[in-house]
Scaffold this active site. Structure first.
Site, PDB file in Angstrom:
ATOM      1  N   ASP A   1      -6.172  -5.231 -17.095  1.00  0.00           N
ATOM      2  CA  ASP A   1      -7.278  -4.267 -17.045  1.00  0.00           C
ATOM      3  C   ASP A   1      -7.327  -3.349 -18.269  1.00  0.00           C
ATOM      4  O   ASP A   1      -8.180  -2.456 -18.318  1.00  0.00           O
ATOM      5  CB  ASP A   1      -7.168  -3.391 -15.787  1.00  0.00           C
TER       6      ASP A   1
ATOM      7  N   LYS B   1       4.113   6.572  -4.193  1.00  0.00           N
ATOM      8  CA  LYS B   1       4.221   7.135  -2.829  1.00  0.00           C
ATOM      9  C   LYS B   1       5.129   6.296  -1.939  1.00  0.00           C
ATOM     10  O   LYS B   1       5.611   6.754  -0.914  1.00  0.00           O
ATOM     11  CB  LYS B   1       2.819   7.245  -2.209  1.00  0.00           C
TER      12      LYS B   1
ATOM     13  N   PHE C   1      -8.837   0.241   4.760  1.00  0.00           N
ATOM     14  CA  PHE C   1      -8.134   1.100   3.806  1.00  0.00           C
ATOM     15  C   PHE C   1      -8.761   0.986   2.411  1.00  0.00           C
ATOM     16  O   PHE C   1      -8.986   1.983   1.731  1.00  0.00           O
ATOM     17  CB  PHE C   1      -6.654   0.697   3.756  1.00  0.00           C
TER      18      PHE C   1
ATOM     19  N   ASP D   1     -11.169 -11.273  -8.218  1.00  0.00           N
ATOM     20  CA  ASP D   1     -11.584  -9.972  -8.742  1.00  0.00           C
ATOM     21  C   ASP D   1     -11.871 -10.060 -10.242  1.00  0.00           C
ATOM     22  O   ASP D   1     -12.903  -9.581 -10.736  1.00  0.00           O
ATOM     23  CB  ASP D   1     -10.476  -8.951  -8.477  1.00  0.00           C
TER      24      ASP D   1
ATOM     25  N   ASP E   1      -1.222  -6.091 -13.743  1.00  0.00           N
ATOM     26  CA  ASP E   1      -2.602  -5.626 -13.547  1.00  0.00           C
ATOM     27  C   ASP E   1      -3.027  -4.675 -14.670  1.00  0.00           C
ATOM     28  O   ASP E   1      -4.142  -4.764 -15.189  1.00  0.00           O
ATOM     29  CB  ASP E   1      -2.683  -4.907 -12.193  1.00  0.00           C
TER      30      ASP E   1
ATOM     31  N   PHE F   1       5.675  -5.479  -9.866  1.00  0.00           N
ATOM     32  CA  PHE F   1       5.323  -6.719 -10.580  1.00  0.00           C
ATOM     33  C   PHE F   1       3.802  -6.836 -10.732  1.00  0.00           C
ATOM     34  O   PHE F   1       3.284  -7.116 -11.820  1.00  0.00           O
ATOM     35  CB  PHE F   1       5.924  -7.901  -9.815  1.00  0.00           C
TER      36      PHE F   1
ATOM     37  N   LYS G   1      -6.187  -9.475  -2.108  1.00  0.00           N
ATOM     38  CA  LYS G   1      -5.556  -8.688  -3.175  1.00  0.00           C
ATOM     39  C   LYS G   1      -4.790  -7.479  -2.617  1.00  0.00           C
ATOM     40  O   LYS G   1      -3.831  -7.022  -3.230  1.00  0.00           O
ATOM     41  CB  LYS G   1      -6.621  -8.218  -4.178  1.00  0.00           C
TER      42      LYS G   1
ATOM     43  N   ARG H   1      -0.526   5.198 -15.637  1.00  0.00           N
ATOM     44  CA  ARG H   1      -0.096   4.788 -14.298  1.00  0.00           C
ATOM     45  C   ARG H   1       0.846   5.873 -13.783  1.00  0.00           C
ATOM     46  O   ARG H   1       1.817   6.207 -14.434  1.00  0.00           O
ATOM     47  CB  ARG H   1       0.622   3.428 -14.370  1.00  0.00           C
TER      48      ARG H   1
ATOM     49  N   ASP I   1     -10.814   3.632   0.134  1.00  0.00           N
ATOM     50  CA  ASP I   1     -10.421   3.922  -1.240  1.00  0.00           C
ATOM     51  C   ASP I   1     -11.645   3.924  -2.157  1.00  0.00           C
ATOM     52  O   ASP I   1     -11.790   4.797  -3.018  1.00  0.00           O
ATOM     53  CB  ASP I   1      -9.429   2.841  -1.718  1.00  0.00           C
ATOM     54  N   ASP I   2     -12.519   2.930  -1.964  1.00  0.00           N
ATOM     55  CA  ASP I   2     -13.738   2.838  -2.763  1.00  0.00           C
ATOM     56  C   ASP I   2     -14.657   4.036  -2.497  1.00  0.00           C
ATOM     57  O   ASP I   2     -15.286   4.574  -3.420  1.00  0.00           O
ATOM     58  CB  ASP I   2     -14.494   1.543  -2.447  1.00  0.00           C
TER      59      ASP I   2
END
Length: 347
Positions: free
Chosen positions: A99, A50, A231, A166, A95, A90, A192, A104, A235-236
């Protein structure tokens, strides 16, 4: 009047920057197959999102000037914006490896693409180095060149600290809800997400306009870090309560053992019996167990608790914006623009 950039306008700047980066690489007599690999990595990992962080730089510059940008001003501000997107690229490539992510932006993660694998680690390093190549090419003579360098280094470090916390707090393969806490959660989201997603674009705009005074930077940080925290909490919330057709994905925070706002809030208010439900079901790759956690979230009225939090937090942020001192060139409209984009969003 300030003018908001479009994704099409913003993306039109990127091919020139890719050309610059490839020219820089070619000076080391890099064989064409390696140049093409670098080009593919730049395009695959940077284009297609976005670009909210990147576009916030020219938008903020335009709001500071209270006028549309000239062609030269736009190119410079958008170039700083693309450096923000390269930083994001990056982080995302790295990430996804950490993870073990699968997709993606609707495609396989870079490390899962044909013939890439762990070469992606080096590609991530090259994406980061690209920031400093462009910074030197376009801002070497800018009065704030050293400040811009230090800003990118510092924000990168802050984001890496957040990622470290995290990864240690919520490893996917070891579920221990005693390890979670709201204070750890706040540290993770501030470092983060908030610094590079909210503070960095505005700080870049202030430096670009030579009005990054200590006072302006402090005022910006004071508002943008809580905005970034809000924000991420939003999101959560959307991961569980948002509609997949709106957010473009099916939420996975429960099954992924994420140290999210919802689970931390649930742990704060759960009875011993309800906590047992969380301990037996959270972080398991099992749809039935995920459903048990979702049912508990409904019983705990977390949707209503979030909505009350949102109104309180937004009220506090609006009050901080109203108190902004514009005497050194900072504009309240910069923060109002950020808030308008995220307040009550559904995706």
């Amino acid at each position: 009047m300030a003018k908001t950039t479009t994704l099409k306008e913003f993306e039109s700047v990127f091919p020139k920057l890719v050309e610059d980066l490839l020219d820089h690489a070619k000076q080391y007599n890099l064989a064409d197959e390696f140049v093409q690999w670098y080009k593919a990595s730049l395009n695959a990992n940077t284009i297609g999102g976005k670009c909210n962080r990147g576009m916030s730089v020219p938008d903020s510059v335009s709001l500071l000037l209270e006028a549309p940008l000239s062609e030269e001003q736009y190119f410079e501000a958008a170039t700083l914006g693309w450096m923000t997107e390269l930083l994001q690229a990056f982080f995302l490539v790295s990430d996804d490896i950490m993870d073990s992510s699968i997709t993606r932006r609707g495609a396989p993660c870079w490390y899962r693409q044909p013939h890439v694998g762990m070469i992606a680690i080096n590609d991530a390093f090259m994406l980061e180095s690209s920031i400093y190549t462009l910074l030197k090419k376009y801002f070497r003579k800018h009065p704030a060149y050293v400040d811009l360098l230090e800003l990118f280094h510092e924000v990168s470090y802050q984001t890496e600290l957040g990622q470290l916390c995290d990864l240690i707090t919520a490893p996917e393969d070891k579920i221990d809800l005693d390890n979670f806490s709201m204070s750890k959660y706040q540290f993770i989201v501030i470092y983060k997400t908030a610094y590079y997603s909210f503070y960095l674009p505005v700080a870049l705009a202030l430096y670009h306009q030579n009005i990054a005074t200590p006072k302006n930077l402090k005022q910006a940080e004071k508002i943008l870090i809580p905005l970034g925290e809000y924000f991420q909490i939003q999101d959560d919330y959307l991961d569980n309560f948002g509609l997949p057709e709106h957010i473009g994905k099916i939420g996975t925070d429960i099954m992924d053992n994420k140290c999210s706002w919802l689970v931390n809030k649930a742990l704060e208010i759960a009875t011993p019996e309800q906590r047992k439900i969380l301990e037996d079901n959270y972080g398991r790759k099992d749809k039935t167990k995920e459903a048990a956690v979702k049912k508990l979230y409904d019983e705990l009225k977390l949707e209503q608790i979030y909505k009350e939090y949102e109104e309180t937090r937004v009220g506090e942020i609006k009050k901080m914006i109203a108190e902004v001192d514009e005497s050194e060139g900072l504009k309240k409209s910069v923060f109002e623009s950020f808030l308008a984009k995220i307040y009550k969003r559904s995706k």
